[in-house]
Motif scaffolding. Structure first.
Motif, PDB file in Angstrom:
ATOM      1  N   GLN A 118      40.437  37.808  46.967  1.00 28.66           N
ATOM      2  CA  GLN A 118      40.308  38.406  45.834  1.00 28.66           C
ATOM      3  C   GLN A 118      38.878  38.698  45.455  1.00 28.66           C
ATOM      4  O   GLN A 118      38.619  39.713  45.023  1.00 28.66           O
ATOM      5  CB  GLN A 118      40.735  37.342  44.636  1.00 28.66           C
ATOM      6  N   ARG A 123      45.230  32.078  54.384  1.00 27.60           N
ATOM      7  CA  ARG A 123      45.876  31.298  53.376  1.00 27.60           C
ATOM      8  C   ARG A 123      46.491  32.112  51.977  1.00 27.60           C
ATOM      9  O   ARG A 123      47.462  31.575  51.318  1.00 27.60           O
ATOM     10  CB  ARG A 123      45.140  30.208  52.926  1.00 27.60           C
ATOM     11  N   ASP A 128      43.154  32.621  48.093  1.00 30.70           N
ATOM     12  CA  ASP A 128      43.324  33.335  47.174  1.00 30.70           C
ATOM     13  C   ASP A 128      41.873  33.980  46.687  1.00 30.70           C
ATOM     14  O   ASP A 128      41.471  35.086  46.626  1.00 30.70           O
ATOM     15  CB  ASP A 128      44.076  32.939  46.043  1.00 30.70           C
ATOM     16  N   SER A 129      40.750  33.149  46.685  1.00 31.50           N
ATOM     17  CA  SER A 129      39.385  33.200  45.961  1.00 31.50           C
ATOM     18  C   SER A 129      38.829  34.277  46.997  1.00 31.50           C
ATOM     19  O   SER A 129      38.173  35.442  46.493  1.00 31.50           O
ATOM     20  CB  SER A 129      38.679  32.001  45.638  1.00 31.50           C
ATOM     21  N   LYS A 184      33.450  24.030  46.496  1.00 29.72           N
ATOM     22  CA  LYS A 184      33.083  23.186  47.834  1.00 29.72           C
ATOM     23  C   LYS A 184      31.844  23.817  48.322  1.00 29.72           C
ATOM     24  O   LYS A 184      31.966  25.191  48.426  1.00 29.72           O
ATOM     25  CB  LYS A 184      34.078  22.942  48.545  1.00 29.72           C
ATOM     26  N   GLN A 224      46.807  27.023  39.062  1.00 28.98           N
ATOM     27  CA  GLN A 224      46.611  28.470  38.420  1.00 28.98           C
ATOM     28  C   GLN A 224      46.347  28.165  36.929  1.00 28.98           C
ATOM     29  O   GLN A 224      46.502  27.161  36.507  1.00 28.98           O
ATOM     30  CB  GLN A 224      47.999  29.159  38.578  1.00 28.98           C
ATOM     31  N   ASN A 240      48.027  37.583  37.301  1.00 23.70           N
ATOM     32  CA  ASN A 240      49.289  37.081  37.464  1.00 23.70           C
ATOM     33  C   ASN A 240      49.525  36.036  36.104  1.00 23.70           C
ATOM     34  O   ASN A 240      50.308  35.254  36.089  1.00 23.70           O
ATOM     35  CB  ASN A 240      49.627  36.263  38.574  1.00 23.70           C
ATOM     36  N   ARG A 256      38.378  30.541  59.154  1.00 29.50           N
ATOM     37  CA  ARG A 256      38.448  29.509  60.413  1.00 29.50           C
ATOM     38  C   ARG A 256      39.849  29.543  61.163  1.00 29.50           C
ATOM     39  O   ARG A 256      39.675  28.415  62.240  1.00 29.50           O
ATOM     40  CB  ARG A 256      38.071  28.109  59.661  1.00 29.50           C
ATOM     41  N   ARG A 257      40.759  30.172  60.624  1.00 23.86           N
ATOM     42  CA  ARG A 257      42.026  29.977  61.304  1.00 23.86           C
ATOM     43  C   ARG A 257      42.388  31.374  61.902  1.00 23.86           C
ATOM     44  O   ARG A 257      41.724  32.461  61.433  1.00 23.86           O
ATOM     45  CB  ARG A 257      43.219  29.325  60.463  1.00 23.86           C
ATOM     46  N   GLY A 299      39.609  31.685  53.359  1.00 24.99           N
ATOM     47  CA  GLY A 299      40.783  32.621  53.670  1.00 24.99           C
ATOM     48  C   GLY A 299      41.923  32.509  52.622  1.00 24.99           C
ATOM     49  O   GLY A 299      43.005  32.973  52.758  1.00 24.99           O
TER      50      GLY A 299
HETATM   51  P1  NAP Z   1      41.745  27.228  48.874  1.00 22.01           P
HETATM   52  O1  NAP Z   1      43.169  27.798  48.345  1.00 22.01           O
HETATM   53  O2  NAP Z   1      41.463  25.669  49.099  1.00 22.01           O
HETATM   54  O3  NAP Z   1      41.081  28.054  50.112  1.00 22.01           O
HETATM   55  C1  NAP Z   1      40.117  27.480  50.769  1.00 22.01           C
HETATM   56  C2  NAP Z   1      39.713  28.281  51.997  1.00 22.01           C
HETATM   57  O4  NAP Z   1      38.505  27.970  52.618  1.00 22.01           O
HETATM   58  C3  NAP Z   1      41.064  28.178  53.121  1.00 22.01           C
HETATM   59  O5  NAP Z   1      41.313  29.440  53.661  1.00 22.01           O
HETATM   60  C4  NAP Z   1      40.330  27.125  53.990  1.00 22.01           C
HETATM   61  O6  NAP Z   1      40.878  27.336  55.336  1.00 22.01           O
HETATM   62  C5  NAP Z   1      38.917  27.539  53.954  1.00 22.01           C
HETATM   63  N1  NAP Z   1      38.000  26.458  54.204  1.00 22.01           N
HETATM   64  C6  NAP Z   1      38.058  25.240  53.798  1.00 22.01           C
HETATM   65  N2  NAP Z   1      36.883  24.433  53.913  1.00 22.01           N
HETATM   66  C7  NAP Z   1      36.302  25.198  54.872  1.00 22.01           C
HETATM   67  C8  NAP Z   1      34.976  24.922  55.549  1.00 22.01           C
HETATM   68  N3  NAP Z   1      34.518  23.787  55.665  1.00 22.01           N
HETATM   69  N4  NAP Z   1      34.719  26.149  56.351  1.00 22.01           N
HETATM   70  C9  NAP Z   1      35.223  27.300  56.366  1.00 22.01           C
HETATM   71  N5  NAP Z   1      36.374  27.509  55.637  1.00 22.01           N
HETATM   72  C10 NAP Z   1      36.755  26.381  55.155  1.00 22.01           C
HETATM   73  O7  NAP Z   1      40.453  27.522  47.626  1.00 22.01           O
HETATM   74  P2  NAP Z   1      40.578  28.845  46.466  1.00 22.01           P
HETATM   75  O8  NAP Z   1      40.841  30.093  47.480  1.00 22.01           O
HETATM   76  O9  NAP Z   1      39.181  28.568  46.162  1.00 22.01           O
HETATM   77  O10 NAP Z   1      41.627  28.528  45.590  1.00 22.01           O
HETATM   78  C11 NAP Z   1      41.639  27.161  44.827  1.00 22.01           C
HETATM   79  C12 NAP Z   1      42.805  27.204  44.027  1.00 22.01           C
HETATM   80  O11 NAP Z   1      42.660  28.492  42.949  1.00 22.01           O
HETATM   81  C13 NAP Z   1      44.197  27.632  44.882  1.00 22.01           C
HETATM   82  O12 NAP Z   1      45.106  26.818  44.409  1.00 22.01           O
HETATM   83  C14 NAP Z   1      44.512  29.059  44.752  1.00 22.01           C
HETATM   84  O13 NAP Z   1      45.848  29.331  44.556  1.00 22.01           O
HETATM   85  C15 NAP Z   1      44.055  28.940  43.079  1.00 22.01           C
HETATM   86  N6  NAP Z   1      43.369  30.563  42.839  1.00 22.01           N
HETATM   87  C16 NAP Z   1      44.373  31.558  42.583  1.00 22.01           C
HETATM   88  C17 NAP Z   1      44.344  32.807  42.270  1.00 22.01           C
HETATM   89  C18 NAP Z   1      45.065  33.921  41.935  1.00 22.01           C
HETATM   90  O14 NAP Z   1      46.404  33.275  41.746  1.00 22.01           O
HETATM   91  N7  NAP Z   1      45.026  35.067  41.674  1.00 22.01           N
HETATM   92  C19 NAP Z   1      42.779  33.248  42.436  1.00 22.01           C
HETATM   93  C20 NAP Z   1      41.919  32.379  42.993  1.00 22.01           C
HETATM   94  C21 NAP Z   1      42.337  30.919  43.116  1.00 22.01           C
HETATM   95  P3  NAP Z   1      42.162  26.793  55.574  1.00 22.01           P
HETATM   96  O15 NAP Z   1      43.107  27.913  55.341  1.00 22.01           O
HETATM   97  O16 NAP Z   1      42.215  26.750  57.135  1.00 22.01           O
HETATM   98  O17 NAP Z   1      42.478  25.541  55.237  1.00 22.01           O
END
Ligand code: NAP
Length: 302
Positions: free
Chosen positions: A155, A177, A151-152, A113, A280, A48, A172-173, A149
């Motif tokens: 993907q 997301r 994007d990371s 994390k 992003q 993207n 967990r839900r 759940g």
């Molecule tokens: P994120 O969006 O914060 O998602 C974290 C996921 O882990 C959520 O589903 C969350 O559950 C779950 N989670 C959090 N703490 C947990 C725990 N202790 N035990 C179990 N599950 C837990 O993190 P991310 O996916 O690494 O993305 C980080 C940022 O990078 C975001 O802004 C994302 O949009 C961006 N990103 C973008 C792209 C893309 O555009 N292609 C690709 C990768 C990342 P809940 O849903 O219940 O909160």
């Protein structure tokens, strides 16, 4: 030497800031702890980011940004910043040195994390991974689980499915997301399944991982899933340990205005380290450009 701008962190925000500030003929030093690119370099495909129809590999984009910043004259040193001291001339202290500048741009990003469950630390490097791009080839025809759940998670699960026999996403839900296009794509892969409403409790194994124990938060039932590898994508935490006297929000992200000014005069912040809605590569790069321009305007007032 007193630099016009010191940029802390060479992810997409810091590299974009370096491109803009060095192109504006500001003497620019970029300090990076690891390697240029930040979180982007462990992303297999950025699909993207505008201008790359079909996507671009995160490492390849990082190499392009780094060489663009260097071509405009930015210097890069590899060291870890431990402290910054404010003043008209600001001091950036690293493990091996210290540097001076009239302005600072903080682009120190985030780190992954951890789950903090039994077995996680013990099996890092022996089955627990935070980087599918780095470690997926080790799991050819094996069973892996992905925690998260967002994007990371989705993907990277799709990427892992090209190597592993089975990929089990544990979330967990009861709904993901991740952005809808990634969710839709899951249905194309018959070796990926999702276990909802479940949280990881323990990683079990001897010399390597054998099972993950999870608990269903609705039924309280525990289940053990046989796996060879576990990939954890549960979000990111801000890299702000070296900061004092800069306003942060309740989650530890730096508070800025829309022009990237922090609470400290002459200190700017950009990218994932900043309190913001959308993290992003494109928003990091945009922040970096704005931070460099704001730093330039500030320099004109000195
Ligand atoms: P994120 O969006 O914060 O998602 C974290 C996921 O882990 C959520 O589903 C969350 O559950 C779950 N989670 C959090 N703490 C947990 C725990 N202790 N035990 C179990 N599950 C837990 O993190 P991310 O996916 O690494 O993305 C980080 C940022 O990078 C975001 O802004 C994302 O949009 C961006 N990103 C973008 C792209 C893309 O555009 N292609 C690709 C990768 C990342 P809940 O849903 O219940 O909160």
């Amino acid at each position: 030497m007193v630099y016009d701008v010191i940029i802390i962190g060479a992810g997409p925000a810091g590299l974009a800031a370096a491109i803009y500030s060095s192109r504006a003929r500001l003497t620019t030093l970029l300090i990076e702890k690891n390697s240029c690119g930040g979180q982007m370099i462990i992303t297999d495909l950025l699909e993207n980011y505008p201008g790359f129809n079909g996507g671009i590999n995160g490492f390849d984009l990082a190499v392009k940004l780094e060489s663009q910043a260097k071509d405009f004259g930015a210097q890069i040193v590899y060291d870890e910043v431990t402290n910054i001291e404010d003043g008209k001339i600001k001091k950036v202290v690293t493990i091996n040195n210290s540097y001076h500048a009239k302005t600072i741009i903080i682009a120190s990003g985030t780190h992954v994390k951890k789950m903090n469950i039994p077995g996680e630390s013990a099996f890092i490097g022996r089955g627990v991974s935070f980087c599918a791009t780095c470690d997926a080839p080790f799991y050819k025809d094996k069973d892996v689980a992905v925690i998260g759940g967002g994007d990371s998670a989705i993907q990277e699960a799709i990427y892992l499915s090209k190597f592993a026999k089975n990929v089990t996403i544990i979330h967990r839900r009861n709904s993901l997301r991740a952005t809808k296009i990634l969710q839709e794509r899951l249905s194309f892969y018959n070796n990926i399944s999702v276990v909802y409403n479940s949280i990881p409790k323990e990683i079990i194994g001897t010399s390597s991982i054998e099972k993950i124990k999870i608990i269903n938060i609705e039924t309280n039932e525990t289940q053990e899933i046989k796996i060879d590898g576990l990939f954890v994508f549960i979000g990111l935490l801000p890299n702000t340990d070296f900061l004092t006297n800069i306003a942060l929000d309740d989650k530890g992200y730096i508070v800025t205005d829309e022009n990237m000014h922090t609470s400290a005069t002459g200190i700017f912040a950009c990218g994932d380290i900043r309190k913001k809605y959308l993290r992003q590569v494109i928003t990091a790069a945009s922040d970096g450009a704005q931070a460099a321009v704001s730093a330039g305007h500030y320099l004109e007032t000195l």
